[in-house]
Design an enzyme around this catalytic site. Structure first.
Site, mmCIF file in Angstrom:
data_model
loop_
_atom_site.group_PDB
_atom_site.id
_atom_site.type_symbol
_atom_site.label_atom_id
_atom_site.label_comp_id
_atom_site.label_asym_id
_atom_site.label_seq_id
_atom_site.Cartn_x
_atom_site.Cartn_y
_atom_site.Cartn_z
ATOM 1 N N ASP A 129 -2.990 4.629 -2.331
ATOM 2 C CA ASP A 129 -4.006 5.187 -1.459
ATOM 3 C C ASP A 129 -4.464 6.575 -1.919
ATOM 4 O OD1 ASP A 129 -5.310 4.944 1.302
ATOM 5 O OD2 ASP A 129 -4.332 6.892 1.445
ATOM 6 N N ASP A 174 0.865 -1.155 0.000
ATOM 7 C CA ASP A 174 0.000 0.000 0.000
ATOM 8 C C ASP A 174 0.914 1.220 0.000
ATOM 9 O OD1 ASP A 174 -2.329 1.615 0.612
ATOM 10 O OD2 ASP A 174 -3.144 -0.128 1.650
ATOM 11 N N GLU A 211 -6.647 3.347 -5.450
ATOM 12 C CA GLU A 211 -7.833 3.526 -4.626
ATOM 13 C C GLU A 211 -8.430 4.821 -5.149
ATOM 14 O OE1 GLU A 211 -9.525 4.178 -0.146
ATOM 15 O OE2 GLU A 211 -7.907 5.381 -0.961
ATOM 16 N N HIS A 265 -10.597 -2.849 4.860
ATOM 17 C CA HIS A 265 -10.308 -2.298 6.198
ATOM 18 C C HIS A 265 -11.040 -0.982 6.473
ATOM 19 C CE1 HIS A 265 -7.853 -0.131 3.434
ATOM 20 N NE2 HIS A 265 -7.589 0.758 4.371
ATOM 21 N N ASP A 266 -11.659 -0.390 5.457
ATOM 22 C CA ASP A 266 -12.409 0.857 5.649
ATOM 23 C C ASP A 266 -13.907 0.597 5.721
ATOM 24 O OD1 ASP A 266 -10.129 2.410 5.515
ATOM 25 O OD2 ASP A 266 -10.302 2.745 3.362
HETATM 26 O O1 TEU Z 1 -8.986 5.735 2.243
HETATM 27 C C1 TEU Z 1 -9.336 6.881 1.514
HETATM 28 C C2 TEU Z 1 -10.744 7.175 1.564
HETATM 29 O O2 TEU Z 1 -11.284 7.830 0.720
HETATM 30 C C3 TEU Z 1 -11.391 6.607 2.755
HETATM 31 O O3 TEU Z 1 -10.717 7.189 3.827
HETATM 32 C C4 TEU Z 1 -12.780 6.911 2.884
HETATM 33 O O4 TEU Z 1 -13.020 8.262 2.719
HETATM 34 C C5 TEU Z 1 -13.156 6.510 4.268
HETATM 35 O O5 TEU Z 1 -12.445 5.391 4.688
HETATM 36 C C6 TEU Z 1 -14.565 6.188 4.321
HETATM 37 O O6 TEU Z 1 -14.790 5.711 5.600
HETATM 38 C C7 TEU Z 1 -7.653 5.493 2.408
HETATM 39 C C8 TEU Z 1 -7.391 4.320 3.328
HETATM 40 O O7 TEU Z 1 -7.943 3.156 2.778
HETATM 41 C C9 TEU Z 1 -7.920 4.618 4.690
HETATM 42 O O8 TEU Z 1 -7.730 3.543 5.576
HETATM 43 C C10 TEU Z 1 -7.201 5.836 5.202
HETATM 44 O O9 TEU Z 1 -7.758 6.221 6.435
HETATM 45 C C11 TEU Z 1 -7.289 7.013 4.222
HETATM 46 O O10 TEU Z 1 -6.974 6.627 2.904
HETATM 47 C C12 TEU Z 1 -6.312 8.084 4.590
HETATM 48 O O11 TEU Z 1 -5.039 7.684 4.254
#
Ligand code: TEU
Ligand code: CA
Length: 565
Positions: A201, A99, A260, A335-336
């Site tokens: 990311d 990542d 992403e 994970h989000d």
């Molecule tokens: O996620 C980017 C993103 O757009 C998400 O944060 C989304 O807005 C959010 O998770 C919705 O709940 C990436 C990563 O996957 C995430 O884990 C990070 O927190 C984020 O970037 C910041 O780096």
């Protein structure tokens, strides 16, 4: 003409290192832990392992705030451990992707510590600033900011810095060519170490309109679907940067690049992944995963849940957009996100296994590279925390604070988070029925789901009817039937509210996929006929029910019927 490539045929397995396996008893998963469980990963038949960030970081956002791009987080292990992991993954015939978080750094990164010391510091121009002489900066949204603001004031430089996420994640200034060179160098560093690509990311956010226009609620609504993510993803130089990155980095490696891509719609997808444009290989969009949430609200599900009709339209539009150029991805959790099964299926004892199997049938029969999120292969479910103190996630904690400060409905937020909170997808992996699900011999950093005694790998390992073995079978099936990878996708019954049905077709082969997304028994409409001479190759029930020559789908039944010509 579309080219066949390894990453189109691959199944990706996402490992969330913090929660996968702890090797030294500190309660946090680590690289040695992943190494010790590579047999499990390989047993799924997957091709690519994606690990979330393991770089040095103060862990405000679990590694998505990097303080040193060339170092391994001490809690995760050493550089030697990482090299060993790469070697061992390769030895098992799989590839490994990392990542990479280059939209922003940690506020603890040396670049930022220098930058915020004075305006004359050479690193000041590594970030975006708004000097106090110009008055208040135009509003930007900070997703993880307690006040929802995307600018944070820094006294020493008498200026605000930009942060799309939390104040601990300042956005890098890609306008500065030196920043870009630094980042390309980091990408090459890891590729030279032998990794096979990156998940990039929030890469759609790297270009900012540095004329800093005022973006009012009205403008946002009219031009950007009311979504800051969409505004952020349409920066003026995004494609120029991606083309440059391709020339300076990707061109020289056989690496896979996965964006992403928050804020991107299907009709914009080819701008990123049309191979003629030489930018990236694939994007992970948010339209599917966000279906059913009320627009403009923070992760609040519509009262009746998501609509299957809408979901079908989204995935069909994305398939169509990438039908001749480019290539898609599909994921139902990460994970989000909440657990796939709690989000899209039904996670009670009665239907958990059935609906998990049905969802995997969907995930692994679409024309897009599928991602399996660790834990879904055994049917892990949302933990549904009751107390705010149980949460560790910066997003949940900061938004909670925001709502509390504004005098909002904290109770409703807590309820919404039981479905949507990111920590639901981050509870420790359930290996067996021993203490802490076999994840750690210490105290886990996040609570283990209490159902681990029943839902774990050991329990399912040798049970031919388990979710785990169903997933292994499906992965194998996808690899053995080219139509499931490259075949044309044709949606059937687009308006049916309960059934998702489609063909995957090549010249000599065709698979019909029939999925009941509900807990009711559904009779297929009369105009829908049973293929003669078809062979059922996937079924999460023992048989198929027919009623007067009509197929009848049992609750959460998933079927794949192969019709060879
Ligand atoms: O996620 C980017 C993103 O757009 C998400 O944060 C989304 O807005 C959010 O998770 C919705 O709940 C990436 C990563 O996957 C995430 O884990 C990070 O927190 C984020 O970037 C910041 O780096
Ligand atoms: Ca550890």
């Amino acid at each position: 003409m579309r080219m066949n490539t390894w990453w189109k045929e691959a199944v990706i397995y996402q490992v969330y290192p913090r929660s996968f396996k702890d090797s030294n008893g500190d309660g946090i998963g680590d690289l040695r832990g992943i190494i010790s469980k590579l047999d499990h990963i390989a047993s799924l038949g997957v091709d690519i392992v994606w690990i979330n960030p393991v770089y040095a970081s103060p862990d405000r956002d679990n590694g998505y705030d990097i303080s040193d791009y060339r170092a391994v987080q001490p809690g995760m292990g050493t550089m030697e451990d990482l090299r060993l992991l790469i070697r061992k993954v390769h030895k098992k015939g799989m590839k490994i992707i990392m990542d990479m978080v280059i939209n922003h750094t940690s506020d603890d990164h040396i670049w930022f510590r220098e930058a915020c010391s004075s305006r004359d510091n050479p690193f000041y121009s590594y970030y975006h600033w708004w000097p106090v002489e110009k008055g208040e900066p135009p509003h930007r949204c900070g997703f993880f900011d307690p006040a929802g603001k995307g600018w944070h004031y820094n006294e020493a430089t008498r200026s605000w810095y930009l942060h799309y996420f939390s104040e601990h994640q300042p956005d890098l200034n890609w306008e500065n060519p030196e920043v870009r060179e630094q980042l390309y160098d980091i990408l090459r560093y890891w590729l030279d170490m032998g990794i096979d690509g990156f998940r990039l990311d929030a890469i759609t956010f790297i270009s900012k309109d540095t004329r800093w226009p005022y973006v009012t609620a009205m403008i946002l609504k009219d031009r950007y679907y009311g979504d800051w993510g969409h505004y952020y993803a349409t920066g003026p130089r995004i494609h120029e940067y991606l083309k440059e990155m391709y020339e300076k980095v990707w061109r020289h490696y056989d690496a896979v690049t996965i964006a992403e891509a928050p804020g991107i719609t299907a009709d914009e997808a080819n701008l990123f992944v049309d191979p003629r444009r030489k930018e990236l290989n694939m994007v992970c969009h948010f339209e599917g995963i966000m279906a059913g949430y009320i627009p403009g609200e923070f992760k609040k599900m519509a009262p009746g849940g998501y609509s299957l009709k809408e979901l079908k339209k989204i995935y069909t539009d994305w398939d169509g957009a990438l039908s001749s150029r480019g290539w898609g991805t599909i994921y139902l959790g990460n994970h989000d996100q909440p657990r796939m099964i709690s989000h899209w299926g039904q996670d009670d004892d009665k239907y958990r296994d059935l609906s998990t199997k049905m969802l995997f049938t969907f995930l692994l029969t679409m024309r897009a590279t599928p991602f399996i999120y660790n834990g879904d292969e055994i049917g892990m479910v949302n933990i549904r925390f009751q107390h705010i103190d149980d949460y560790q996630d910066i997003e949940t904690l900061q938004v909670y604070q925001r709502i509390k400060d504004a005098g909002g409905d904290v109770g409703a937020f807590m309820k919404d988070q039981q479905l949507a909170g990111r920590d639901n997808g981050r509870t420790p992996f359930q290996w067996n029925d021993r203490a802490n699900a076999g994840f750690t011999r210490g105290k886990p950093w996040l609570k283990v789901h209490p159902n681990y005694c029943r839902i774990n790998v050991a329990e399912q390992q040798d049970d031919p009817s388990s979710v785990l073995n169903f997933v292994r079978y499906l992965v194998g099936l996808r690899k053995s039937i080219p139509a499931l990878v490259y075949g044309k996708y044709e949606l059937l019954l687009p308006d049916h509210p309960h059934i998702y049905a489609y063909y995957r077709r090549t010249d000599g082969d065709c698979c019909m996929v029939l999925l009941n997304f509900t807990s009711r028994e559904v009779v297929c409409p009369p105009e829908f006929s049973i293929p003669v001479g078809g062979e059922i190759v996937v079924n999460n029930y023992a048989g198929v029910r027919e009623r007067e020559r009509h197929w009848c789908l049992l609750p959460f039944q998933g079927l794949v019927c192969r019709i060879k010509k």
